[in-house]
Write an enzyme that holds these catalytic residues in place. Structure first.
Site, PDB file in Angstrom:
ATOM      1  N   GLU A 130      34.910  32.097  33.903  1.00 51.91           N
ATOM      2  CA  GLU A 130      35.002  30.632  33.916  1.00 51.91           C
ATOM      3  C   GLU A 130      33.628  29.991  34.143  1.00 51.91           C
ATOM      4  O   GLU A 130      33.372  28.902  33.680  1.00 51.91           O
ATOM      5  CB  GLU A 130      35.990  30.207  35.014  1.00 51.91           C
ATOM      6  CG  GLU A 130      36.637  28.869  34.760  1.00 51.91           C
ATOM      7  CD  GLU A 130      37.583  28.462  35.883  1.00 51.91           C
ATOM      8  OE1 GLU A 130      37.834  29.260  36.799  1.00 51.91           O
ATOM      9  OE2 GLU A 130      38.055  27.317  35.825  1.00 51.91           O
TER      10      GLU A 130
ATOM     11  N   ARG B 121      36.558  40.372  45.302  1.00 54.16           N
ATOM     12  CA  ARG B 121      37.758  39.957  46.042  1.00 54.16           C
ATOM     13  C   ARG B 121      38.943  40.894  45.828  1.00 54.16           C
ATOM     14  O   ARG B 121      39.873  40.906  46.639  1.00 54.16           O
ATOM     15  CB  ARG B 121      38.102  38.505  45.684  1.00 54.16           C
ATOM     16  CG  ARG B 121      37.156  37.525  46.366  1.00 54.16           C
ATOM     17  CD  ARG B 121      37.407  36.110  45.917  1.00 54.16           C
ATOM     18  NE  ARG B 121      36.434  35.662  44.944  1.00 54.16           N
ATOM     19  CZ  ARG B 121      36.619  34.655  44.104  1.00 54.16           C
ATOM     20  NH1 ARG B 121      37.753  34.004  44.112  1.00 54.16           N
ATOM     21  NH2 ARG B 121      35.663  34.300  43.276  1.00 54.16           N
TER      22      ARG B 121
HETATM   23  O1  LIG Z   1      39.615  35.538  34.898  1.00 52.56           O
HETATM   24  P1  LIG Z   1      38.155  35.293  35.061  1.00 52.56           P
HETATM   25  O2  LIG Z   1      37.690  34.046  34.372  1.00 52.56           O
HETATM   26  O3  LIG Z   1      37.336  36.487  34.665  1.00 52.56           O
HETATM   27  O4  LIG Z   1      37.876  34.993  36.587  1.00 52.56           O
HETATM   28  C1  LIG Z   1      38.441  35.711  37.635  1.00 52.56           C
HETATM   29  C2  LIG Z   1      37.387  36.436  38.423  1.00 52.56           C
HETATM   30  O5  LIG Z   1      36.464  35.504  38.991  1.00 52.56           O
HETATM   31  C3  LIG Z   1      36.337  35.756  40.376  1.00 52.56           C
HETATM   32  O6  LIG Z   1      35.363  36.712  40.630  1.00 52.56           O
HETATM   33  P2  LIG Z   1      33.805  36.437  40.645  1.00 52.56           P
HETATM   34  O7  LIG Z   1      33.218  37.042  39.417  1.00 52.56           O
HETATM   35  O8  LIG Z   1      33.550  35.002  40.885  1.00 52.56           O
HETATM   36  O9  LIG Z   1      33.253  37.334  41.802  1.00 52.56           O
HETATM   37  P3  LIG Z   1      33.573  37.643  43.298  1.00 52.56           P
HETATM   38  O10 LIG Z   1      34.946  38.265  43.363  1.00 52.56           O
HETATM   39  O11 LIG Z   1      32.514  38.611  43.578  1.00 52.56           O
HETATM   40  O12 LIG Z   1      33.478  36.380  44.097  1.00 52.56           O
HETATM   41  C4  LIG Z   1      37.673  36.312  40.766  1.00 52.56           C
HETATM   42  O13 LIG Z   1      37.609  37.046  41.977  1.00 52.56           O
HETATM   43  C5  LIG Z   1      38.038  37.170  39.587  1.00 52.56           C
HETATM   44  O14 LIG Z   1      37.480  38.472  39.679  1.00 52.56           O
HETATM   45  N1  LIG Z   2      38.712  28.389  39.704  1.00 49.98           N
HETATM   46  C1  LIG Z   2      38.490  29.530  40.368  1.00 49.98           C
HETATM   47  N2  LIG Z   2      38.685  29.583  41.701  1.00 49.98           N
HETATM   48  C2  LIG Z   2      38.449  30.735  42.368  1.00 49.98           C
HETATM   49  N3  LIG Z   2      38.020  31.847  41.790  1.00 49.98           N
HETATM   50  C3  LIG Z   2      37.828  31.826  40.469  1.00 49.98           C
HETATM   51  N4  LIG Z   2      37.412  32.786  39.610  1.00 49.98           N
HETATM   52  C4  LIG Z   2      37.366  32.243  38.390  1.00 49.98           C
HETATM   53  N5  LIG Z   2      37.744  30.970  38.410  1.00 49.98           N
HETATM   54  C5  LIG Z   2      38.038  30.678  39.705  1.00 49.98           C
END
Ligand SMILES: O=P(O)(O)OC[C@H]1O[C@H](OP(=O)(O)OP(=O)(O)O)[C@H](O)[C@@H]1O
Ligand SMILES: Nc1ncnc2[nH]cnc12
Length: 231
Positions: free
Chosen positions: A153, A116
């Site tokens: 998370e 993202r």
């Molecule tokens: O602070 P954190 O606990 O590390 O979480 C935040 C991360 O989680 C989500 O990515 P995700 O790994 O779900 O992947 P995506 O962007 O590919 O959907 C979001 O886009 C952040 O990169």
């Molecule tokens: N609660 C949440 N919602 C969306 N993106 C996330 N990435 C990690 N935690 C998330």
């Protein structure tokens, strides 16, 4: 719906929108001041700060939350609607640009996180006349890479950067959509430092404060446009 306020935040009342039966607008706070380490803004930035405050408020109503996604117990905050409306999309980019301009350091490189962080990182880099470099999930980048494991998370993951993608002496700003536990951002920052570049800080669209992700970022300047605990 509830939102918190403190000495550096002004409470903004988001508009609840009945958009569909599976979603609701996130209870969110728009920061009216940068969350950087010093908290100091130069007097000449007053006009930009005012523009930023009003722009942030226009972003609030677009966020949606999805309970129990991707696993039970996670209140997933969906930022994708910010990109569906070109007016909101443009407002988002302008707010991010202003936020960087209000900080003391001009980055040479924007590092965006898979996936993202790729939605706005390149556009922001163009506005700032900076380079864009991706951090990708393991196995996606060709050639020699550096790798870091991290906890987030909802599970463990691995990030990679190509060797030489950022260089010693370059000022690097790491950007992503959300900081939750901070594991992803901290891992990306570790890779930037491993490659010898100067990590100047972090920028996020949204922070989930109760998860205390900032605590993993070594006290580096960390700026977020919006925040919510997902209520
Ligand atoms: O602070 P954190 O606990 O590390 O979480 C935040 C991360 O989680 C989500 O990515 P995700 O790994 O779900 O992947 P995506 O962007 O590919 O959907 C979001 O886009 C952040 O990169
Ligand atoms: N609660 C949440 N919602 C969306 N993106 C996330 N990435 C990690 N935690 C998330």
């Amino acid at each position: 719906m509830s939102a918190t306020t403190d000495s550096v935040h002004t409470l903004a009342t988001p508009t609840r929108q009945d958009q569909d039966s599976s979603s609701n607008t996130a209870a969110t706070t728009a920061s009216t001041a940068s969350h950087d380490a010093s908290g100091i803004q130069p007097a000449s930035s007053t006009a930009s700060a005012a523009e930023l405050a009003s722009t942030k408020i226009s972003l609030l109503g677009a966020l949606k939350t999805f309970p129990d996604f991707p696993i039970p117990g996670i209140n997933f905050i969906d930022i994708l609607p910010l990109f569906q409306d070109p007016v909101i999309h443009n407002a988002l980019l302008r707010a991010l640009e202003l936020q960087v301009e209000l900080s003391s350091t001009k980055p040479d490189v924007i590092v965006g996180l898979d996936a993202r962080g790729f939605l706005f990182g390149p556009s922001l880099a163009l506005r700032l006349k900076a380079s864009f470099v991706p951090v990708r999930k393991r196995g996606k980048l060709p050639g020699p890479c550096v790798t870091a494991a991290y906890e987030k998370e909802y599970g463990t993951d691995y990030f990679e950067m190509q060797e030489g993608a950022v260089k010693p002496g370059q000022k690097v700003l790491v950007v992503d959509d959300i900081i939750a536990t901070g594991g992803s951002a901290a891992a990306a920052g570790a890779l930037v430092k491993q490659l010898g570049a100067d990590l100047v800080g972090y920028l996020f669209i949204l922070e989930i404060p109760f998860l205390k992700g900032r605590d993993k970022l070594d006290g580096l300047p960390t700026v977020t446009l919006l925040e919510t605990n997902g209520a």
